[in-house]
Every structure is written in C-alpha cells, then in structure tokens.
Write an enzyme that holds these catalytic residues in place. Structure first.
Site, short mmCIF file in Angstrom:
data_model
loop_
_atom_site.label_atom_id
_atom_site.label_comp_id
_atom_site.label_asym_id
_atom_site.label_seq_id
_atom_site.Cartn_x
_atom_site.Cartn_y
_atom_site.Cartn_z
CB SER A 74 -0.96 -0.03 1.19
OG SER A 74 -1.96 0.94 1.07
CG HIS A 114 -5.94 -2.01 0.23
ND1 HIS A 114 -5.20 -1.50 -0.80
CD2 HIS A 114 -5.37 -1.55 1.37
CE1 HIS A 114 -4.21 -0.77 -0.31
NE2 HIS A 114 -4.29 -0.78 1.02
CG ASP A 149 -6.86 -2.25 -3.49
OD1 ASP A 149 -7.51 -1.48 -2.75
OD2 ASP A 149 -5.65 -2.45 -3.34
#
Length: 480
Positions: free
Chosen positions: A332, A452, A417
């Site tokens: 991320s 995610h 995501d």
C-alpha cells in the site's frame, strides 16, 4: 434508533461533512454513549446519557483543525487525551458540565517532547497509561487513590505490548498483551495491587517451535541528515554476521502508523532457511513520537525513502547481509515506498516485493471523485497547489521510472481493491518493463477475487505469502 416500523425511526445524529467518518461506543462505566466524528487531523466527540438514549447529543469539544482528542469517563470527570498545545499529546481531566471550557482543564499528564502519549484505560481505582519512549511501548499503572505509579517491565530489546480488552470498570485486574519478533502473541492477567502476573494464553505454534531458537535485537542506522533510525531484527540462533545471509527488509512509514515488532508464524519459514528479517522504523511513523511522523509527510516525505535506504546500507555495511542477498518489501503506502526507493537506488536491492502499491500518486490525488483523495491531502498534500504538485511529482513512483537496470520485482494487486485501484500497479509494471535496461524480471500478479487486504478465505493469505517467499527463494537458488 431503528424499530420495526420505519416511520418510528429516530435520527439521533448525522455527519454532514463527507471528509469525516463517525463512530459510536460507550464509556466503560456504561453511563455515556459516545458519538465520534474523525478526520485525519481533527476530532469531535459528542456524548449522550445512556439512561436517555434519544436525547440530543452534547458536544464535548468542537472540531478544530489539527486538534485530535479522545475521551474516557470516571466519576464526575471526563479524562481527555489531547494534542491541543501538545504535539505528543497530554492528559487532562475536567468536570463533565465544563468539558468544553479549556480554562477549566486540570492537567494529569503534561506534554513531554520525548514521550508519545498513545492512550489510557480507566478503572475504578487505577489509571493505565500507554506511551512510547525511544520507540518502545510502555504501560504505566497509576493508583488513583494512593497516587503510586510504576511501569510494567519487559526484557527484550525490541517488542510490542498493548492493553488488551478490559470491559470491567470495578476491578484491580488488568489484561495486557505482549509479542516480539521471537515471542508469540501472549495475553497476561496482572493484579494491579499485588503486582502478580499470570500468563493466560500464548499462541500455540505447531511444528516443534521453540522461541529460544530465535534471537531478536535492535540496531540503529544513521540517516542522510544525521537522524538515528531504529531497525528491529530477528534471525535463527547460529546466525553469523559475515554478510552471507539473505535479509528481507520491511517498511511502511506513512499516516503515523508504527509497525511494532510482533510475531509471525509464517515468517519462520524464512528464518529457518537462514534469512534475517528486519523492520525499518522510518520517518512517517510515530516510532519516535509525533515529530517523527511530521518529518515524514507532506513536504518532508522524502525522508521516509532516504531513511529506508540508509537502513539497507547500514545492514550491508555491518555484514548482516550483502548487496546480492538483500530484499525489500512493502504494501500500500509501503508499496509507494518500494517504488520510490527502487527509482532512487535500483542497485541497492536484489529483489523487491510491492503489494497493492500506491504508485500513481499524482494522478490519483488529482482525482477528487475518488473517496479517499481529499481526505488524504493532510498526508500527501493537495496537488492543486503548485508546491505540493511539484514535490509529489518529484518522487511519485510511476512518474519517475527511467531507463535503468531495475532489480527483480514482484508486484501483487487485487482486482477489487477500492483503496489502490488495480490499474495503478498495472501501469507501473508496464512502464517498468518498457524502460528496464537490466535483466531483472518484473512480475505482476493480479488476484481477481482480492481487495486491498488480499483474497478472502482461511487459506488464501498463506498462498499469497508462499508466492512472495517463492519469489525470494527462487532468486537465491539462481545465484547458486
């Protein structure tokens, strides 16, 4: 309030600012209901008497830019943890009907530039204070009647401790947790009067695991501007500091999130193969307090990247590993870190793992239709302002890919995501493949059923971990 008849539903509170999210909870005393409105750098908390849940919520402190606070209840007082005129937070108490008057505040714990106040837990007779000093978690017990206070003691050089779930208000028993890179997550019961401690549960690790076979430690690297950066390490005993061992360096460094050293049983697969695992506690986290975060965001963001590079160089120079056996991993915002570091120093790492990487920074932050964009101006800056646009563009991973010899890279993303849309890493991988002048493989994995946080299901995360570890081990096998 919802009932069986929708016409009888009662709206208690509605947050009209879309950049704030709301939460609801109750005081441990069960006398008040909390309604919290939170932004990245702002808080506003309301309370309702639990005996009259349909009453109008009362605001404790109105929202202000750069003011974050949390509230607990004890007797006739609210205890408020606040960063108002206190970068590392302080604790005050105030009578309930005077809570919104700062002139009535009584200071319980003053601001300390060397200690980050992270939270409190209140009991009938005790106040528990969670703080961080020199990067390490601390749990302090304060007797509200006798005023005696002391800290719980932990023996390892680097570890993670926390106050666990403690729903009972009138008790002298505290439950807290402990973990380290070599010690599995453990829950203890602690008598705050007698100071006796009892282990309730240590996570069971199958396969003949013995924590005494592993060693964790902490070392310090020097940043390019002279700051000291902590690195937490773990390896299997028998490790020789001769530069021959493979090492995986993990980093994040954003949003003030601190990656504390805690146990991971799937990491044993690497340690048992001779790997060293390391966490770089770089700026952008709150490892060394709130200033450590402020020095790694907005127009200071590049400190995060140069800190990580300095940590890698320190580990090589001190023979924990070598240039052909050091790997880096981040996800991320940590994936953004991987991209920025790889652009700056493609020669430094043998391989890079970037999970759900936030790499097309400028394009994404210019799109105000994306839910998280304006919410994150406080972290990255508003690219509609030239100074932030120019600075973000100077390090945005996608925008800074060049004709270079890039290392082997594994890029993993999820089709569903909602935080980092899948096309960001796809664009990045395509550009890397186009401009890479070296022999490094740019591998891309798009998980069509993942978001995610990875794919759902009990075993899917282990398959993803296996893929990442296989990537590392395969590179090492090719060197032999």
């Amino acid at each position: 309030k919802f009932g069986t008849d929708p016409s009888q539903d009662v709206l208690i509170f509605e947050e009209e600012d879309e950049e704030f999210h709301i939460s609801i909870g109750k005081s441990k005393t069960r006398k008040y209901i909390w309604i919290g409105s939170h932004h990245t750098l702002s808080s506003e908390i309301r309370f309702i008497d639990a005996r009259n849940p349909l009453s109008k919520p009362k605001t404790i402190l109105k929202r202000e830019s750069d003011h974050e606070y949390s509230v607990s209840h004890h007797g006739e007082y609210f205890f408020i943890t606040t960063n108002w005129k206190a970068q590392n937070f302080r604790l005050i108490k105030v009578k309930i009907d005077e809570a919104n008057d700062k002139t009535k505040w009584e200071e319980v714990i003053a601001h300390n530039p060397d200690v980050l106040l992270e939270g409190i837990e209140l009991f009938q007779n005790h106040l528990i204070v969670e703080s961080r000093k020199n990067g390490l978690n601390r749990i302090q017990i304060r007797n509200l009647k006798t005023k005696n206070k002391y800290f719980l003691e932990f023996q390892e050089e680097t570890f993670s401790s926390w106050v666990d779930v403690n729903p009972e208000f009138n008790t002298n028993i505290l439950r807290f947790g402990y973990s380290s890179l070599s010690t599995p997550n453990s829950i203890f019961e602690f008598d705050m009067n007698s100071k006796s401690k009892k282990l309730l549960k240590e996570k069971e690790i199958l396969g003949g695991f013995d924590k005494n076979n592993y060693q964790s430690k902490r070392v310090w690297a020097k940043a390019s501007d002279g700051q000291r950066i902590a690195i937490s390490l773990v390896y299997k005993k028998g490790f020789e500091q001769n530069g021959k061992s493979p090492l995986l360096l993990y980093g994040y460094g954003s949003y003030g999130i601190t990656i504390d050293p805690s146990f991971s049983f799937d990491r044993l697969s690497l340690l048992d193969r001779g790997f060293v695992f390391a966490i770089a506690h770089i700026r952008g986290s709150e490892y060394l307090g709130r200033k450590w975060y402020e020095d790694g965001k907005l127009l200071n963001k590049k400190n995060t990247f140069t800190d990580f590079i300095s940590c890698a160089e320190h580990l090589i120079e001190n023979n924990y590993t070598s240039p052909d056996k050091i790997f880096a991993y981040g996800g991320s915002a940590g994936g953004l870190l991987m991209g920025a570091v790889t652009n700056a120093r493609p020669d430094l790492f043998r391989g890079i793992i970037a999970a759900v990487p936030f790499v097309d920074l400028v394009t994404t932050m210019l799109d105000e239709t994306i839910p998280l964009t304006t919410f994150e101006y406080d972290e990255w800056g508003n690219p509609n302002e030239k100074k932030y646009f120019d600075y973000m563009l100077s390090y945005s991973p996608y925008d800074n890919v060049e004709n270079k010899n890039y290392p082997d890279m594994l890029i993993v993303t999820g089709y569903h995501d909602s935080q980092v849309q899948y096309w960001e890493p796809l664009k990045w991988a395509a550009k890397l493949r186009e401009l890479n002048t070296g022999k490094g493989d740019i591998l891309l994995r798009v998980q069509t059923e993942a978001g995610h946080g990875g794919a759902s299901g009990r075993f899917q995360k282990f398959k993803e971990t296996a893929l990442k570890y296989a990537f590392l081990i395969n590179i090492l096998a090719e060197q032999e």
